[in-house]
Design a protein around this motif. Structure first.
Motif, PDB file in Angstrom:
ATOM      1  N   PRO A   1       0.805  -1.317   0.324  1.00  0.00           N
ATOM      2  CA  PRO A   1       0.091  -0.043  -0.178  1.00  0.00           C
ATOM      3  C   PRO A   1       0.902   1.159   0.009  1.00  0.00           C
ATOM      4  CG  PRO A   1      -0.735  -1.655   1.846  1.00  0.00           C
ATOM      5  CD  PRO A   1       0.511  -2.023   1.182  1.00  0.00           C
ATOM      6  N   GLN A   2       0.306   2.312  -0.695  1.00  0.00           N
ATOM      7  CA  GLN A   2       1.057   3.486  -0.726  1.00  0.00           C
ATOM      8  C   GLN A   2       0.740   4.376   0.451  1.00  0.00           C
ATOM      9  OE1 GLN A   2       1.224   5.412  -4.410  1.00  0.00           O
ATOM     10  NE2 GLN A   2       1.573   3.784  -5.736  1.00  0.00           N
ATOM     11  N   VAL A   3       1.483   4.387   1.382  1.00  0.00           N
ATOM     12  CA  VAL A   3       1.339   5.425   2.655  1.00  0.00           C
ATOM     13  C   VAL A   3       2.321   6.319   3.115  1.00  0.00           C
ATOM     14  CG1 VAL A   3      -0.482   3.564   3.629  1.00  0.00           C
ATOM     15  CG2 VAL A   3       1.886   3.500   4.108  1.00  0.00           C
ATOM     16  N   GLY A   4       1.970   7.387   3.606  1.00  0.00           N
ATOM     17  CA  GLY A   4       3.004   8.167   3.903  1.00  0.00           C
ATOM     18  C   GLY A   4       3.495   8.986   2.696  1.00  0.00           C
ATOM     19  N   MET A   5       4.854   9.398   2.833  1.00  0.00           N
ATOM     20  CA  MET A   5       5.444  10.296   1.849  1.00  0.00           C
ATOM     21  C   MET A   5       6.053   9.257   0.638  1.00  0.00           C
ATOM     22  SD  MET A   5       7.293  12.988   4.117  1.00  0.00           S
ATOM     23  CE  MET A   5       8.414  13.443   2.643  1.00  0.00           C
ATOM     24  N   GLN A   6       5.991   9.789  -0.583  1.00  0.00           N
ATOM     25  CA  GLN A   6       6.338   8.984  -1.633  1.00  0.00           C
ATOM     26  C   GLN A   6       7.942   9.158  -1.827  1.00  0.00           C
ATOM     27  OE1 GLN A   6       3.834   8.236  -4.763  1.00  0.00           O
ATOM     28  NE2 GLN A   6       5.205   7.334  -6.179  1.00  0.00           N
ATOM     29  N   LEU A   7       8.751   8.184  -1.788  1.00  0.00           N
ATOM     30  CA  LEU A   7      10.372   8.471  -2.110  1.00  0.00           C
ATOM     31  C   LEU A   7      10.595   8.595  -3.524  1.00  0.00           C
ATOM     32  CD1 LEU A   7      11.648   6.160   0.570  1.00  0.00           C
ATOM     33  CD2 LEU A   7      11.483   8.621   0.681  1.00  0.00           C
ATOM     34  N   PRO A   8      11.499   9.505  -4.021  1.00  0.00           N
ATOM     35  CA  PRO A   8      11.965   9.455  -5.172  1.00  0.00           C
ATOM     36  C   PRO A   8      12.672   8.096  -5.783  1.00  0.00           C
ATOM     37  CG  PRO A   8      12.893  11.307  -3.990  1.00  0.00           C
ATOM     38  CD  PRO A   8      12.353  10.465  -3.238  1.00  0.00           C
ATOM     39  N   ALA A   9      12.592   8.005  -6.989  1.00  0.00           N
ATOM     40  CA  ALA A   9      13.074   6.778  -7.726  1.00  0.00           C
ATOM     41  C   ALA A   9      14.416   6.564  -7.338  1.00  0.00           C
ATOM     42  CB  ALA A   9      13.080   6.836  -9.204  1.00  0.00           C
ATOM     43  N   GLY A  10      14.857   5.213  -6.648  1.00  0.00           N
ATOM     44  CA  GLY A  10      16.116   5.061  -6.484  1.00  0.00           C
ATOM     45  C   GLY A  10      16.686   5.375  -5.017  1.00  0.00           C
ATOM     46  N   VAL A  11      15.744   5.915  -4.243  1.00  0.00           N
ATOM     47  CA  VAL A  11      16.277   6.436  -3.053  1.00  0.00           C
ATOM     48  C   VAL A  11      15.444   5.515  -1.797  1.00  0.00           C
ATOM     49  CG1 VAL A  11      16.041   8.195  -1.257  1.00  0.00           C
ATOM     50  CG2 VAL A  11      16.344   9.018  -3.498  1.00  0.00           C
ATOM     51  N   THR A  12      16.446   4.972  -1.242  1.00  0.00           N
ATOM     52  CA  THR A  12      15.841   3.927  -0.073  1.00  0.00           C
ATOM     53  C   THR A  12      16.315   4.528   1.326  1.00  0.00           C
ATOM     54  OG1 THR A  12      17.938   2.621  -0.353  1.00  0.00           O
ATOM     55  CG2 THR A  12      16.050   2.046  -1.714  1.00  0.00           C
ATOM     56  N   LEU A  13      15.638   4.152   2.159  1.00  0.00           N
ATOM     57  CA  LEU A  13      16.058   4.537   3.457  1.00  0.00           C
ATOM     58  C   LEU A  13      16.120   3.225   4.420  1.00  0.00           C
ATOM     59  CD1 LEU A  13      13.646   7.398   4.274  1.00  0.00           C
ATOM     60  CD2 LEU A  13      15.974   7.435   3.665  1.00  0.00           C
ATOM     61  N   GLY A  14      16.870   3.116   5.406  1.00  0.00           N
ATOM     62  CA  GLY A  14      17.392   2.288   6.535  1.00  0.00           C
ATOM     63  C   GLY A  14      18.294   1.299   6.112  1.00  0.00           C
ATOM     64  N   GLY A  15      18.227  -0.089   6.755  1.00  0.00           N
ATOM     65  CA  GLY A  15      19.274  -0.755   6.481  1.00  0.00           C
ATOM     66  C   GLY A  15      19.768  -1.314   7.865  1.00  0.00           C
ATOM     67  N   PRO A  16      20.753  -2.394   7.697  1.00  0.00           N
ATOM     68  CA  PRO A  16      21.440  -2.954   8.909  1.00  0.00           C
ATOM     69  C   PRO A  16      21.864  -1.875  10.060  1.00  0.00           C
ATOM     70  CG  PRO A  16      22.206  -3.954   6.992  1.00  0.00           C
ATOM     71  CD  PRO A  16      21.638  -2.495   6.648  1.00  0.00           C
TER      72      PRO A  16
END
Length: 226
Positions: free
Chosen positions: A54-69
């Motif tokens: 589902p599309q919730v919250g703000m939509q991030l630009p293509a190729g941008v990811t957040l978070g990780g280990p």
């Protein structure tokens, strides 16, 4: 021919400069100029990122990811990583326990959102405060603080290097603020709410001052895929 090329190059330079200007002045809270520029380019080209589920919250630009280990310490002094929260939907916020207003307000909204869920849903959600002030926010300090908001709330701290690494992965801005009239320093920081799934990856990004109703709706939308 050469004149036409020079004119074309000049137009491109002026256009890029204008776009950078729009990106600079149109930045969202906590957003870097580079991320804002990518978002503007994505909006012009129509290449918005289509998040899974589902599309919730703000939509991030293509190729941008957040978070990780990540590897941090929880409020009990135990070393934890993103793997410790697999199977849970984490509602994360970056702040600090000495924050006079914004942090308690946002954490209170997160706690209120959990009160709107069913017991079965709450059991699959972990609210989390990640400190940006490891100098003062020891595990004991965090434990005393997060218990004021919700019994399931987790506090994370670590070395300055661990905090900086996690903040970088989630693109969190923070900086120490000191003034002559202040007896204690404060921390300036971005104030987004992160809904985090498997592998520590951000599933949804909610704006500062999101209402408890909006936070609860985002959680419900993502729980089936958590």
């Amino acid at each position: 021919m050469q004149r036409a090329i020079r004119i074309l190059v000049l137009v491109l330079i002026v256009g890029l400069g204008a776009l950078w200007g729009v990106a600079w002045f149109g930045r969202q809270p906590g957003e870097s100029p580079g991320d804002s520029f990518l978002r503007q380019v994505a909006s012009l080209t129509g290449r918005q990122q289509a998040p899974a589920g589902p599309q919730v919250g703000m939509q991030l630009p293509a190729g941008v990811t957040l978070g990780g280990p990540f590897q941090m310490q929880n409020q009990d002094g135990r070393t934890v990583t993103q793997a410790d929260f697999n199977g849970q939907l984490v509602v994360g916020y970056f702040g600090f326990t000495y924050c006079p207003d914004v942090c308690p307000t946002e954490l209170g909204s997160i706690a209120s959102a959990l009160d709107m869920l069913t017991p079965e849903q709450v059991a699959r959600v972990t609210p989390m405060l990640v400190t940006v002030d490891p100098e003062r926010d020891t595990p004991a300090q965090l434990k005393s603080y997060v218990s004021n908001f919700h019994p399931r709330m987790v506090g994370l701290t670590g070395t300055p290097e661990q905090v900086a690494d996690m903040a970088k992965r989630f693109r969190v801005y923070y900086a120490k603020v000191t003034r002559p009239e202040m007896s204690e320093y404060l921390m300036d920081h971005s104030s987004f709410i992160y809904i985090i799934g498997e592998g520590g990856r951000v599933r949804a990004l909610l704006r500062p001052q999101s209402s408890p109703e909006d936070i609860a709706a985002a959680i419900r939308a993502l729980l089936p895929q958590a």
